[in-house]
Motif scaffolding. Structure first.
Motif, PDB file in Angstrom:
ATOM      1  N   SER A   1       0.848  -1.176   0.000  1.00 32.78           N
ATOM      2  CA  SER A   1       0.000   0.000   0.000  1.00 32.78           C
ATOM      3  C   SER A   1       0.888   1.232   0.000  1.00 32.78           C
ATOM      4  CB  SER A   1      -0.921   0.036   1.226  1.00 32.78           C
ATOM      5  OG  SER A   1      -1.661   1.236   1.251  1.00 32.78           O
ATOM      6  N   SER A   2       0.577   2.158  -0.896  1.00 32.73           N
ATOM      7  CA  SER A   2       1.352   3.395  -0.951  1.00 32.73           C
ATOM      8  C   SER A   2       0.960   4.358   0.159  1.00 32.73           C
ATOM      9  CB  SER A   2       1.161   4.079  -2.309  1.00 32.73           C
ATOM     10  OG  SER A   2      -0.208   4.354  -2.525  1.00 32.73           O
ATOM     11  N   VAL A   3      -0.143   4.029   0.856  1.00 33.53           N
ATOM     12  CA  VAL A   3      -0.614   4.861   1.955  1.00 33.53           C
ATOM     13  C   VAL A   3      -0.351   4.122   3.257  1.00 33.53           C
ATOM     14  CG1 VAL A   3      -2.572   6.073   2.977  1.00 33.53           C
ATOM     15  CG2 VAL A   3      -2.403   5.843   0.489  1.00 33.53           C
ATOM     16  N   GLU A   4       0.536   4.637   4.089  1.00 34.94           N
ATOM     17  CA  GLU A   4       0.923   3.960   5.333  1.00 34.94           C
ATOM     18  C   GLU A   4      -0.281   3.794   6.257  1.00 34.94           C
ATOM     19  OE1 GLU A   4       4.278   4.338   8.881  1.00 34.94           O
ATOM     20  OE2 GLU A   4       4.220   5.760   7.219  1.00 34.94           O
ATOM     21  N   GLY A   5      -0.467   2.551   6.732  1.00 36.91           N
ATOM     22  CA  GLY A   5      -1.550   2.276   7.664  1.00 36.91           C
ATOM     23  C   GLY A   5      -2.902   2.128   7.021  1.00 36.91           C
ATOM     24  N   SER A   6      -2.941   2.037   5.684  1.00 36.96           N
ATOM     25  CA  SER A   6      -4.235   1.947   5.004  1.00 36.96           C
ATOM     26  C   SER A   6      -4.779   0.534   5.066  1.00 36.96           C
ATOM     27  CB  SER A   6      -4.096   2.375   3.546  1.00 36.96           C
ATOM     28  OG  SER A   6      -3.253   1.467   2.847  1.00 36.96           O
ATOM     29  N   ASP A   7      -6.078   0.372   4.753  1.00 41.98           N
ATOM     30  CA  ASP A   7      -6.684  -0.946   4.769  1.00 41.98           C
ATOM     31  C   ASP A   7      -6.517  -1.602   3.401  1.00 41.98           C
ATOM     32  OD1 ASP A   7      -8.558   0.150   3.030  1.00 41.98           O
ATOM     33  OD2 ASP A   7      -9.952   0.628   4.652  1.00 41.98           O
ATOM     34  N   GLN A   8      -7.084  -2.812   3.262  1.00 42.85           N
ATOM     35  CA  GLN A   8      -6.869  -3.578   2.039  1.00 42.85           C
ATOM     36  C   GLN A   8      -7.469  -2.919   0.807  1.00 42.85           C
ATOM     37  OE1 GLN A   8      -7.976  -7.670   2.456  1.00 42.85           O
ATOM     38  NE2 GLN A   8      -6.071  -8.153   3.479  1.00 42.85           N
ATOM     39  N   LEU A   9      -8.459  -2.057   0.963  1.00 44.84           N
ATOM     40  CA  LEU A   9      -9.053  -1.404  -0.194  1.00 44.84           C
ATOM     41  C   LEU A   9      -8.099  -0.406  -0.834  1.00 44.84           C
ATOM     42  CD1 LEU A   9     -12.717  -0.805   1.055  1.00 44.84           C
ATOM     43  CD2 LEU A   9     -11.891  -2.580  -0.487  1.00 44.84           C
ATOM     44  N   GLN A  10      -6.994  -0.109  -0.160  1.00 39.84           N
ATOM     45  CA  GLN A  10      -6.031   0.842  -0.689  1.00 39.84           C
ATOM     46  C   GLN A  10      -4.697   0.183  -1.006  1.00 39.84           C
ATOM     47  OE1 GLN A  10      -6.750   3.633   2.739  1.00 39.84           O
ATOM     48  NE2 GLN A  10      -6.732   5.148   1.108  1.00 39.84           N
ATOM     49  N   GLY A  11      -4.721  -1.098  -1.287  1.00 36.98           N
ATOM     50  CA  GLY A  11      -3.498  -1.802  -1.600  1.00 36.98           C
ATOM     51  C   GLY A  11      -3.741  -3.012  -2.458  1.00 36.98           C
ATOM     52  N   PHE A  12      -2.673  -3.805  -2.660  1.00 43.58           N
ATOM     53  CA  PHE A  12      -2.810  -5.011  -3.479  1.00 43.58           C
ATOM     54  C   PHE A  12      -1.716  -6.009  -3.125  1.00 43.58           C
ATOM     55  CE2 PHE A  12      -0.362  -1.871  -5.908  1.00 43.58           C
ATOM     56  CZ  PHE A  12       0.792  -2.583  -6.223  1.00 43.58           C
ATOM     57  N   ASP A  13      -1.941  -7.248  -3.554  1.00 43.16           N
ATOM     58  CA  ASP A  13      -0.977  -8.321  -3.351  1.00 43.16           C
ATOM     59  C   ASP A  13       0.085  -8.218  -4.440  1.00 43.16           C
ATOM     60  OD1 ASP A  13       0.114 -11.159  -3.880  1.00 43.16           O
ATOM     61  OD2 ASP A  13      -0.889 -11.377  -1.942  1.00 43.16           O
ATOM     62  N   ILE A  14       1.359  -8.085  -4.058  1.00 42.05           N
ATOM     63  CA  ILE A  14       2.409  -7.850  -5.042  1.00 42.05           C
ATOM     64  C   ILE A  14       2.644  -9.069  -5.934  1.00 42.05           C
ATOM     65  CG2 ILE A  14       3.553  -6.063  -3.693  1.00 42.05           C
ATOM     66  CD1 ILE A  14       5.552  -8.076  -2.720  1.00 42.05           C
ATOM     67  N   ARG A  15       2.374 -10.271  -5.442  1.00 49.70           N
ATOM     68  CA  ARG A  15       2.526 -11.464  -6.282  1.00 49.70           C
ATOM     69  C   ARG A  15       1.525 -11.435  -7.419  1.00 49.70           C
ATOM     70  NH1 ARG A  15       1.453 -15.426  -1.379  1.00 49.70           N
ATOM     71  NH2 ARG A  15      -0.130 -13.787  -1.172  1.00 49.70           N
ATOM     72  N   TYR A  16       0.287 -11.130  -7.086  1.00 46.18           N
ATOM     73  CA  TYR A  16      -0.766 -11.075  -8.088  1.00 46.18           C
ATOM     74  C   TYR A  16      -0.513  -9.932  -9.076  1.00 46.18           C
ATOM     75  CZ  TYR A  16      -5.536 -11.136  -9.991  1.00 46.18           C
ATOM     76  OH  TYR A  16      -6.629 -11.203 -10.825  1.00 46.18           O
ATOM     77  N   ALA A  17      -0.067  -8.784  -8.572  1.00 45.79           N
ATOM     78  CA  ALA A  17       0.205  -7.642  -9.442  1.00 45.79           C
ATOM     79  C   ALA A  17       1.318  -7.945 -10.433  1.00 45.79           C
ATOM     80  CB  ALA A  17       0.567  -6.416  -8.606  1.00 45.79           C
TER      81      ALA A  17
END
Length: 397
Positions: free
Chosen positions: A214-230
């Motif tokens: 997540s590019s936003v520190e402390g954010s929830d899963q809606l603001q990030g992604f799994d790097i393997r899948y990406a």
């Protein structure tokens, strides 16, 4: 040089070694120690049932350690404190600092950074600067080695990455033997091999949080992604579950962590590869191996396995598309973070399913070859509590 102990050696690491370490990193990395940074440590490789993948590091560690001791006049004094692959992606940077400006790093004496890819070709930004002394600036190029004392004589910074992925092999050295990483690594390797009666090379992923970016520190899963899948998506691959669930059934029961840790197949375009992978990390290793080794793989007429290639039906295409949409709906995907416009591996217009199928077999052979080397080395490592290359002549004697 006396006032600012540092050295830069160009073309120190062969490019084929750089590419092998790049493959290992892009297959296994987790979220790193600062925003937009990813890392692959030797301890993590061991913990995820991939101890065989530490073998390519061994000769490089030796070469770098010998060169650091030679150029800084401390022969036979240093211990390797840390070995890891570190990549910097868009937005990553560090301000002026020295490697010992934190109390828990006071034991560090020298830092060595081996650059595995090149400015302009693989990433933009990321130029290295020393605050004082010469050379003051360094433009990263694959194969180069930068070494410096880890103290206030070498305060440095790194420009922000503006595109692509900047990849290094970083090694820290200490004169304090209590910080030597080898003894702990050897113990973990021995434990892993003793627990693995089938000598399997199938990875066992770490916690899903380790792969969540997540590019936003402390954010929830809606603001990030799994790097393997990406990483898979950025290269044009989809996944297909092997659990027999329809997309409608998955829609009401989907859990991203379950999908990524359960058996799956890979799809690309109109092609489904019938090989089952134990988990997402397992599949990613195979894909990254293909991109590393494809220039050495036989052409279509020489491939051994073509029966594992299936043409997707319209219903299968729809199920895969639905799964992608379902997974994407749980993430804020930005697969472009791993891409650079000038990279040749991002868009593979000459993809051949048959050669990729061949790569799956070659990848298994590569893993088992490294596993065999590991079993040969381990008794010597345990005896001397040190990771080092073991020649066949020594083994035969």
């Amino acid at each position: 040089m006396e006032h600012h102990p540092r050295h830069i050696i160009h073309n120190f690491i062969p490019l084929h070694i750089c590419k092998e370490l790049e493959f290992i990193h892009k297959s296994n990395c987790t979220v790193g120690y600062r925003p937009n940074v990813f890392s692959t440590t030797l301890s993590h490789l061991i913990a995820t049932n991939c101890p065989h993948l530490i073998m390519p590091f061994i000769p490089i560690r030796e070469m770098v350690k010998e060169k650091v001791e030679e150029l800084f006049g401390c022969e036979f004094e240093l211990f390797v404190e840390f070995t890891g692959l570190i990549s910097w992606t868009k937005g990553a940077s560090i301000g002026w600092h020295s490697d010992d400006n934190r109390s828990y790093l006071k034991q560090r004496d020298f830092t060595a950074v081996c650059y595995l890819n090149s400015y302009g070709e693989n990433f933009s930004g990321g130029i290295f600067h020393f605050q004082d002394g010469e050379p003051a600036n360094y433009v990263p190029m694959a194969g180069d080695l930068v070494m410096y004392s880890a103290d206030d004589r070498n305060i440095h910074c790194v420009d922000e990455i503006t595109d692509g992925e900047r990849l290094t092999l970083t090694i820290w050295f200490s004169r304090n033997s209590s910080y030597d990483e080898d003894e702990k690594l050897i113990s973990r390797v021995a434990q892993t091999l003793s627990n693995n009666e089938l000598t399997s090379c199938i990875p066992l992923p770490g916690s899903s949080n380790m792969y969540w970016f997540s590019s936003v520190e402390g954010s929830d899963q809606l603001q990030g992604f799994d790097i393997r899948y990406a990483r898979l998506l950025s290269l044009g691959y989809d996944i297909s579950t092997t659990q027999g669930k329809t997309s409608d059934e998955m829609n009401s029961t989907i859990d991203v962590s379950d999908v990524f840790t359960e058996p799956l197949r890979l799809a690309r375009g109109d092609t489904l590869f019938n090989k089952k992978f134990a988990n997402l990390l397992h599949a990613l290793q195979a894909v990254q191996f293909y991109y590393w080794s494809r220039s050495n793989l036989p052409q279509t007429e020489g491939v051994r396995n073509t029966g594992d290639i299936i043409q997707l039906s319209e219903s299968q295409k729809q199920d895969i598309c639905n799964l992608r949409c379902l997974l994407s709906s749980t993430m804020k995907l930005d697969a472009s973070i791993f891409c650079h416009p000038s990279s040749n591996t991002i868009r593979d217009s000459h993809f051949d399913p048959k050669i990729f199928s061949e790569a799956l077999t070659s990848w298994e052979e590569y893993a088992f070859k490294l596993h065999e080397q590991l079993t040969v080395h381990l008794p010597f490592w345990k005896e001397y509590t040190s990771l080092f290359s073991v020649s066949l002549q020594v083994v035969n004697n």
